[in-house]
Design a protein around this motif. Structure first.
Motif, mmCIF file in Angstrom:
data_model
loop_
_atom_site.group_PDB
_atom_site.id
_atom_site.type_symbol
_atom_site.label_atom_id
_atom_site.label_comp_id
_atom_site.label_asym_id
_atom_site.label_seq_id
_atom_site.Cartn_x
_atom_site.Cartn_y
_atom_site.Cartn_z
ATOM 1 N N UNK A 1 -0.772 -20.090 -3.524
ATOM 2 C CA UNK A 1 -2.206 -19.895 -3.760
ATOM 3 C C UNK A 1 -3.039 -21.137 -3.450
ATOM 4 N N UNK A 2 -2.378 -22.251 -3.183
ATOM 5 C CA UNK A 2 -3.110 -23.500 -2.902
ATOM 6 C C UNK A 2 -3.785 -23.469 -1.532
ATOM 7 N N UNK A 3 -3.350 -22.569 -0.661
ATOM 8 C CA UNK A 3 -3.942 -22.422 0.667
ATOM 9 C C UNK A 3 -4.676 -21.089 0.710
ATOM 10 N N UNK A 4 -5.972 -21.111 0.969
ATOM 11 C CA UNK A 4 -6.751 -19.873 0.847
ATOM 12 C C UNK A 4 -6.312 -18.798 1.817
ATOM 13 N N UNK A 5 -5.816 -19.169 2.998
ATOM 14 C CA UNK A 5 -5.371 -18.151 3.959
ATOM 15 C C UNK A 5 -3.963 -17.654 3.667
ATOM 16 N N UNK A 6 -3.409 -18.059 2.512
ATOM 17 C CA UNK A 6 -2.108 -17.552 2.068
ATOM 18 C C UNK A 6 -2.262 -16.596 0.881
ATOM 19 N N UNK A 7 -3.490 -16.350 0.460
ATOM 20 C CA UNK A 7 -3.713 -15.457 -0.671
ATOM 21 C C UNK A 7 -3.766 -14.003 -0.205
ATOM 22 N N UNK A 8 -3.669 -13.090 -1.145
ATOM 23 C CA UNK A 8 -3.490 -11.675 -0.806
ATOM 24 C C UNK A 8 -4.633 -11.144 0.055
ATOM 25 N N UNK A 9 -4.252 -10.308 1.013
ATOM 26 C CA UNK A 9 -5.219 -9.707 1.916
ATOM 27 C C UNK A 9 -5.558 -10.553 3.119
ATOM 28 N N UNK A 10 -5.110 -11.808 3.112
ATOM 29 C CA UNK A 10 -5.402 -12.712 4.223
ATOM 30 C C UNK A 10 -4.521 -12.401 5.434
ATOM 31 N N UNK A 11 -5.030 -12.715 6.613
ATOM 32 C CA UNK A 11 -4.199 -12.763 7.806
ATOM 33 C C UNK A 11 -3.475 -14.096 7.723
ATOM 34 N N UNK B 1 -2.469 -2.035 -8.442
ATOM 35 C CA UNK B 1 -2.395 -1.448 -7.110
ATOM 36 C C UNK B 1 -3.567 -1.908 -6.258
ATOM 37 N N UNK B 2 -3.271 -2.247 -5.015
ATOM 38 C CA UNK B 2 -4.257 -2.629 -4.010
ATOM 39 C C UNK B 2 -4.167 -1.663 -2.838
ATOM 40 N N UNK B 3 -5.289 -1.402 -2.210
ATOM 41 C CA UNK B 3 -5.332 -0.514 -1.049
ATOM 42 C C UNK B 3 -5.698 -1.323 0.191
ATOM 43 N N UNK B 4 -4.845 -1.254 1.207
ATOM 44 C CA UNK B 4 -5.066 -1.994 2.444
ATOM 45 C C UNK B 4 -5.170 -1.029 3.617
ATOM 46 N N UNK B 5 -6.145 -1.291 4.475
ATOM 47 C CA UNK B 5 -6.290 -0.571 5.745
ATOM 48 C C UNK B 5 -6.151 -1.598 6.864
ATOM 49 N N UNK B 6 -5.261 -1.335 7.793
ATOM 50 C CA UNK B 6 -5.046 -2.214 8.945
ATOM 51 C C UNK B 6 -5.276 -1.388 10.200
ATOM 52 N N UNK C 1 -9.003 -4.288 5.912
ATOM 53 C CA UNK C 1 -9.787 -4.145 4.690
ATOM 54 C C UNK C 1 -8.829 -4.126 3.514
ATOM 55 N N UNK C 2 -9.119 -4.872 2.469
ATOM 56 C CA UNK C 2 -8.344 -4.776 1.240
ATOM 57 C C UNK C 2 -9.297 -4.431 0.103
#
Length: 230
Positions: A130-140, A157-162, A172-173
């Motif tokens: 979590x220390x790197x923002x592009x490593x948090x959930x929903x990130x590329x 539960x999370x909903x993701x559209x790719x 989209x998350x």
């Protein structure tokens, strides 16, 4: 005694709930639009382990959920490959957990992530990534950071559209845009140059590939996995 208008509202609400509660199913509209289930709540026949013909028994269908029961299950991928598609997935991560969803997976590298962009799955509050923002959930992963508004605490539960169409990758998350970029564009190349993938030969060079799910050693759960080819 309830009047007819109140009863009608109650019946409508119950019908809406019934529709929304029906996991791992396609509506008639979705079927007509060309959607296909990659998991129907029980059948795992569309999945196999990376570079294998079989699927580890640590990846299980239980109570309508595709879940990794523990470390050692290995990364998995769809048997079929996809080029232009829209993918929808519901995911839930265990406390302190890490996982991911891969697109454009090939099997020429040493690992599932060798050439495949990843949409991160993470317990943003507890996992050290979590220390790197592009490593948090929903990130590329390691390229574009998802907004905090797209992220929910672990065990929700999370909903993701790719969506990938002609190289345009959109994600989209939880109804929040987390990614919109054209693979191979100047913007993409700039992000790549600043990322861990800068010198990874073959990364995101393929035009089609498998969908992959990661075994990062933590329990993770998936349902409502469906795809439509574009």
């Amino acid at each position: 005694m309830l009047n007819r208008s109140v009863l009608s509202v109650m019946l409508l609400a119950s019908c809406v709930f019934a529709v929304s509660a029906a996991d791992n199913q396609l509506s008639e509209k979705e079927k007509a639009e060309g959607w296909e289930l990659l998991f129907d709540g029980q059948d795992l026949s569309q999945w196999r382990n990376f570079k294998r013909d079989t699927l580890s028994d640590k990846w299980q269908a239980k109570d309508g959920v595709l879940q990794l029961s523990g470390a050692g299950g290995g990364d998995i991928l769809t048997k079929k490959t996809y080029e232009n598609f829209e993918l929808q997935v519901d995911w839930k991560i265990s406390a302190g957990g890490n996982s991911g969803i891969f697109v454009l997976v090939d099997e020429t590298g040493n690992a599932i992530y060798s050439h495949a962009p990843e949409i991160q799955i993470l317990d943003d509050a507890r996992h050290s990534d979590n220390k790197i923002d592009s490593h948090r959930s929903g990130s590329l992963y390691d390229l574009l950071a998802a907004p905090a508004s797209a992220q929910k605490p672990a065990e929700n539960w999370n909903h993701v559209v790719i969506r990938l169409e002609q190289g345009h990758l959109q994600v989209w998350q939880n109804d929040v845009v987390t990614t919109s970029i054209v693979i191979g564009s100047s913007s993409w190349n700039t992000l790549m140059a600043a990322s861990k993938f800068a010198n990874w030969d073959g990364f995101a060079k393929q035009h089609s590939g498998h969908i992959g799910l990661q075994d990062h050693g933590d329990p993770v759960y998936f349902k409502n996995i469906k795809i439509k080819e574009l």
